[in-house]
Design a protein around this motif. Structure first.
Motif, PDB file in Angstrom:
ATOM      1  N   ILE A   1       0.844  -1.193   0.000  1.00  0.00           N
ATOM      2  CA  ILE A   1       0.000   0.000   0.000  1.00  0.00           C
ATOM      3  C   ILE A   1       0.881   1.245   0.000  1.00  0.00           C
ATOM      4  O   ILE A   1       1.746   1.406   0.860  1.00  0.00           O
ATOM      5  CB  ILE A   1      -0.938   0.006   1.220  1.00  0.00           C
ATOM      6  N   LEU A   2       0.658   2.115  -0.987  1.00  0.00           N
ATOM      7  CA  LEU A   2       1.387   3.380  -1.069  1.00  0.00           C
ATOM      8  C   LEU A   2       0.407   4.529  -1.267  1.00  0.00           C
ATOM      9  O   LEU A   2      -0.723   4.328  -1.670  1.00  0.00           O
ATOM     10  CB  LEU A   2       2.389   3.359  -2.221  1.00  0.00           C
ATOM     11  N   GLY A   3       0.890   5.715  -0.982  1.00  0.00           N
ATOM     12  CA  GLY A   3       0.090   6.924  -1.105  1.00  0.00           C
ATOM     13  C   GLY A   3       0.705   8.004  -0.236  1.00  0.00           C
ATOM     14  O   GLY A   3       1.696   7.767   0.463  1.00  0.00           O
ATOM     15  N   PRO A   4       0.128   9.193  -0.217  1.00  0.00           N
ATOM     16  CA  PRO A   4       0.692  10.282   0.575  1.00  0.00           C
ATOM     17  C   PRO A   4       0.806   9.975   2.067  1.00  0.00           C
ATOM     18  O   PRO A   4       1.703  10.494   2.737  1.00  0.00           O
ATOM     19  CB  PRO A   4      -0.290  11.438   0.329  1.00  0.00           C
ATOM     20  N   CYS A   5      -0.095   9.143   2.600  1.00  0.00           N
ATOM     21  CA  CYS A   5      -0.088   8.849   4.036  1.00  0.00           C
ATOM     22  C   CYS A   5       0.431   7.448   4.352  1.00  0.00           C
ATOM     23  O   CYS A   5       0.249   6.958   5.467  1.00  0.00           O
ATOM     24  CB  CYS A   5      -1.490   9.012   4.617  1.00  0.00           C
ATOM     25  N   ALA A   6       1.043   6.784   3.375  1.00  0.00           N
ATOM     26  CA  ALA A   6       1.483   5.391   3.563  1.00  0.00           C
ATOM     27  C   ALA A   6       2.492   5.281   4.704  1.00  0.00           C
ATOM     28  O   ALA A   6       3.401   6.107   4.833  1.00  0.00           O
ATOM     29  CB  ALA A   6       2.088   4.862   2.272  1.00  0.00           C
ATOM     30  N   ASP A   7       2.304   4.260   5.539  1.00  0.00           N
ATOM     31  CA  ASP A   7       3.214   3.989   6.650  1.00  0.00           C
ATOM     32  C   ASP A   7       3.492   2.494   6.665  1.00  0.00           C
ATOM     33  O   ASP A   7       2.742   1.708   7.227  1.00  0.00           O
ATOM     34  CB  ASP A   7       2.591   4.443   7.975  1.00  0.00           C
ATOM     35  N   SER A   8       4.568   2.101   6.027  1.00  0.00           N
ATOM     36  CA  SER A   8       4.931   0.688   5.942  1.00  0.00           C
ATOM     37  C   SER A   8       6.436   0.595   5.772  1.00  0.00           C
ATOM     38  O   SER A   8       7.099   1.585   5.423  1.00  0.00           O
ATOM     39  CB  SER A   8       4.225   0.030   4.741  1.00  0.00           C
ATOM     40  N   PRO A   9       7.020  -0.590   6.011  1.00  0.00           N
ATOM     41  CA  PRO A   9       8.468  -0.725   5.791  1.00  0.00           C
ATOM     42  C   PRO A   9       8.896  -0.367   4.376  1.00  0.00           C
ATOM     43  O   PRO A   9       9.938   0.251   4.182  1.00  0.00           O
ATOM     44  CB  PRO A   9       8.710  -2.214   6.095  1.00  0.00           C
ATOM     45  N   LEU A  10       8.069  -0.718   3.371  1.00  0.00           N
ATOM     46  CA  LEU A  10       8.458  -0.407   1.995  1.00  0.00           C
ATOM     47  C   LEU A  10       8.390   1.093   1.738  1.00  0.00           C
ATOM     48  O   LEU A  10       9.247   1.657   1.029  1.00  0.00           O
ATOM     49  CB  LEU A  10       7.575  -1.155   1.003  1.00  0.00           C
ATOM     50  N   ALA A  11       7.389   1.778   2.301  1.00  0.00           N
ATOM     51  CA  ALA A  11       7.302   3.229   2.157  1.00  0.00           C
ATOM     52  C   ALA A  11       8.510   3.894   2.797  1.00  0.00           C
ATOM     53  O   ALA A  11       9.068   4.863   2.263  1.00  0.00           O
ATOM     54  CB  ALA A  11       6.002   3.747   2.774  1.00  0.00           C
ATOM     55  N   GLN A  12       8.941   3.374   3.939  1.00  0.00           N
ATOM     56  CA  GLN A  12      10.125   3.918   4.603  1.00  0.00           C
ATOM     57  C   GLN A  12      11.376   3.636   3.781  1.00  0.00           C
ATOM     58  O   GLN A  12      12.285   4.469   3.704  1.00  0.00           O
ATOM     59  CB  GLN A  12      10.242   3.320   6.001  1.00  0.00           C
ATOM     60  N   TYR A  13      11.431   2.479   3.162  1.00  0.00           N
ATOM     61  CA  TYR A  13      12.568   2.140   2.302  1.00  0.00           C
ATOM     62  C   TYR A  13      12.671   3.126   1.141  1.00  0.00           C
ATOM     63  O   TYR A  13      13.751   3.658   0.847  1.00  0.00           O
ATOM     64  CB  TYR A  13      12.406   0.717   1.776  1.00  0.00           C
ATOM     65  N   PHE A  14      11.547   3.399   0.478  1.00  0.00           N
ATOM     66  CA  PHE A  14      11.556   4.313  -0.656  1.00  0.00           C
ATOM     67  C   PHE A  14      11.813   5.759  -0.224  1.00  0.00           C
ATOM     68  O   PHE A  14      12.072   6.612  -1.070  1.00  0.00           O
ATOM     69  CB  PHE A  14      10.240   4.230  -1.420  1.00  0.00           C
ATOM     70  N   SER A  15      11.734   6.039   1.066  1.00  0.00           N
ATOM     71  CA  SER A  15      12.006   7.386   1.563  1.00  0.00           C
ATOM     72  C   SER A  15      13.473   7.591   1.915  1.00  0.00           C
ATOM     73  O   SER A  15      13.873   8.715   2.256  1.00  0.00           O
ATOM     74  CB  SER A  15      11.132   7.673   2.795  1.00  0.00           C
ATOM     75  N   LEU A  16      14.284   6.538   1.855  1.00  0.00           N
ATOM     76  CA  LEU A  16      15.710   6.674   2.136  1.00  0.00           C
ATOM     77  C   LEU A  16      16.377   7.523   1.055  1.00  0.00           C
ATOM     78  O   LEU A  16      15.976   7.487  -0.110  1.00  0.00           O
ATOM     79  CB  LEU A  16      16.376   5.297   2.180  1.00  0.00           C
ATOM     80  N   PRO A  17      17.415   8.295   1.402  1.00  0.00           N
ATOM     81  CA  PRO A  17      18.091   9.110   0.384  1.00  0.00           C
ATOM     82  C   PRO A  17      18.797   8.274  -0.673  1.00  0.00           C
ATOM     83  O   PRO A  17      18.911   8.678  -1.826  1.00  0.00           O
ATOM     84  CB  PRO A  17      19.085   9.947   1.201  1.00  0.00           C
ATOM     85  N   VAL A  18      19.296   7.105  -0.290  1.00  0.00           N
ATOM     86  CA  VAL A  18      19.927   6.164  -1.208  1.00  0.00           C
ATOM     87  C   VAL A  18      19.289   4.801  -0.977  1.00  0.00           C
ATOM     88  O   VAL A  18      19.155   4.361   0.170  1.00  0.00           O
ATOM     89  CB  VAL A  18      21.453   6.077  -0.986  1.00  0.00           C
ATOM     90  N   LEU A  19      18.883   4.130  -2.058  1.00  0.00           N
ATOM     91  CA  LEU A  19      18.161   2.865  -1.924  1.00  0.00           C
ATOM     92  C   LEU A  19      19.116   1.680  -2.077  1.00  0.00           C
ATOM     93  O   LEU A  19      19.661   1.467  -3.167  1.00  0.00           O
ATOM     94  CB  LEU A  19      17.060   2.771  -2.991  1.00  0.00           C
ATOM     95  N   PRO A  20      19.332   0.905  -1.007  1.00  0.00           N
ATOM     96  CA  PRO A  20      20.127  -0.321  -1.172  1.00  0.00           C
ATOM     97  C   PRO A  20      19.350  -1.355  -1.982  1.00  0.00           C
ATOM     98  O   PRO A  20      18.163  -1.577  -1.750  1.00  0.00           O
ATOM     99  CB  PRO A  20      20.354  -0.787   0.270  1.00  0.00           C
ATOM    100  N   THR A  21      19.987  -1.940  -2.968  1.00  0.00           N
ATOM    101  CA  THR A  21      19.370  -2.965  -3.802  1.00  0.00           C
ATOM    102  C   THR A  21      20.260  -4.200  -3.815  1.00  0.00           C
ATOM    103  O   THR A  21      21.419  -4.149  -3.416  1.00  0.00           O
ATOM    104  CB  THR A  21      19.170  -2.460  -5.245  1.00  0.00           C
TER     105      THR A  21
END
Length: 366
Positions: A176-196
């Motif tokens: 689940i994503l959106g302006p108010c999303a609160d999940s581990p994946l949303a937090q991951y995508f909010s990192l300045p650099v994304l580890p892959t």
């Protein structure tokens, strides 16, 4: 007389939105909002009951208000406030067991809606291209929220066997994503650099939080005549995105990590606040996951308004610009790819037979 609806997990944004939406439903008479903590947002005219679903008191709440419809949203991957992973797991699993036990004893409960996740399918290298609701996972999740969701669904199936008179609807949501999303994946995508994970570019699906509201609102009621009134349904936006596409659209560079170092990176991320970025999350970022939503469209009659790409675009706008403008990052990646292709072409040796033919042709032309 309209429905008396009980919603769990109302202290979170998703639960609060559903409570407010349910009150606007002409078929709903009253809404009982339940959580262990006081919500920080407005719940409209709903009656808030502060109780922990892990405790037997939830049975008293069902009986006291003569609840006929239960929407269980308190199954999540992130703690609320200062709670940790242990507290989250207890609420997900023990809380669901206690709630189902109370519903089993209640003579008034006739409908149960459970928020679940497509993470129950796991992520493995030999997974099918597309999961349906009946596809068994190649490898069951071994930890984190994904394992909680598997256990929750197991208890729900047991409840459905014991109470066949209750319509049970399990909604397996993609991320689940959106302006108010609160999940581990949303937090991951909010990192300045994304580890892959080095060498992998998984396919991902998302569902917009507005579409989550829509399908939950539909699940409040019996589906149209002639269709099933219970079952398990995948809910996701149409289409897929590659992880590399996500990073470019966010304007965030990636940091490829060798597969053996993934566990260490997960531990490091947890120390900076991504509390449930478990190995299951990294498996998703390695192998990806795609599900079919045909049954949701055909049985529930629900078609998401947002595609996966549109969902991610709305999420990206809410997070602001990354370290690099998306257009500049995309051009840089394209130029790098062209340079590598050109360099590889120049480095390739010319076969001897082809070289001799070229010299012969040149002589004839002269």
């Amino acid at each position: 007389m309209g429905k008396v609806v009980l919603v769990t997990g109302v202290a979170r944004q998703l639960g609060g939105r559903l409570v407010r939406r349910a009150q606007r439903d002409p078929g709903v008479e009253r809404v009982i909002a339940v959580d262990a903590v006081e919500p920080g947002h407005h719940l409209g005219g709903a009656e808030f009951v502060r109780t922990d679903i892990r405790r037997p008191e939830i049975g008293r709440v069902l009986a006291e208000h003569r609840v006929d419809t239960v929407i269980h949203l308190d199954v999540t991957g992130t703690p609320l406030g200062a709670g940790g992973r242990t507290s989250v797991k207890e609420t997900n699993v023990i809380g669901t067991m206690q709630l189902l036990g109370a519903c089993q004893k209640s003579p008034t409960v006739s409908r149960l809606v459970i928020k679940s996740s497509t993470s129950v399918y796991g992520s493995a290298p030999r997974d099918p291209a597309v999961f349906t609701e009946n596809t068994p996972p190649k490898s069951l999740p071994s930890g984190g929220f994904a394992k909680d969701a598997v256990e929750v669904e197991g208890y729900v199936r047991g409840f459905a066997r014991r109470r066949p008179d209750v319509a049970v609807c399990v909604l397996r949501f993609a991320n689940i994503l959106g302006p108010c999303a609160d999940s581990p994946l949303a937090q991951y995508f909010s990192l300045p650099v994304l580890p892959t994970v080095f060498g992998y570019d998984p396919r991902l699906q998302f569902v917009h939080e507005d579409d989550v509201m829509e399908v939950l609102g539909m699940a409040l009621h019996e589906p149209r005549r002639g269709t099933l009134n219970s079952g398990t349904f995948n809910v996701a936006g149409e289409g897929v995105l590659l992880l590399s596409q996500c990073s470019r659209r966010l304007g965030r560079p990636t940091l490829p990590v060798l597969l053996p170092a993934v566990t260490w990176v997960g531990s490091a991320l947890r120390t900076v606040g991504i509390t449930d970025f478990s190995p299951e999350q990294f498996r998703l970022l390695t192998h990806g996951r795609v599900v079919s939503t045909a049954q949701t469209r055909e049985t529930l009659g629900f078609v998401p308004k947002f595609t996966t790409a549109e969902t991610f675009a709305d999420f990206a706008r809410s997070r602001g610009p990354g370290l690099l403008p998306p257009e500049s990052l995309e051009r840089a990646v394209d130029r790098m790819g062209q340079s590598l292709a050109t360099g590889a072409g120049e480095a390739l040796p010319v076969p001897k037979q082809r070289a001799r033919r070229g010299r012969r042709d040149a002589g004839q032309g002269a």
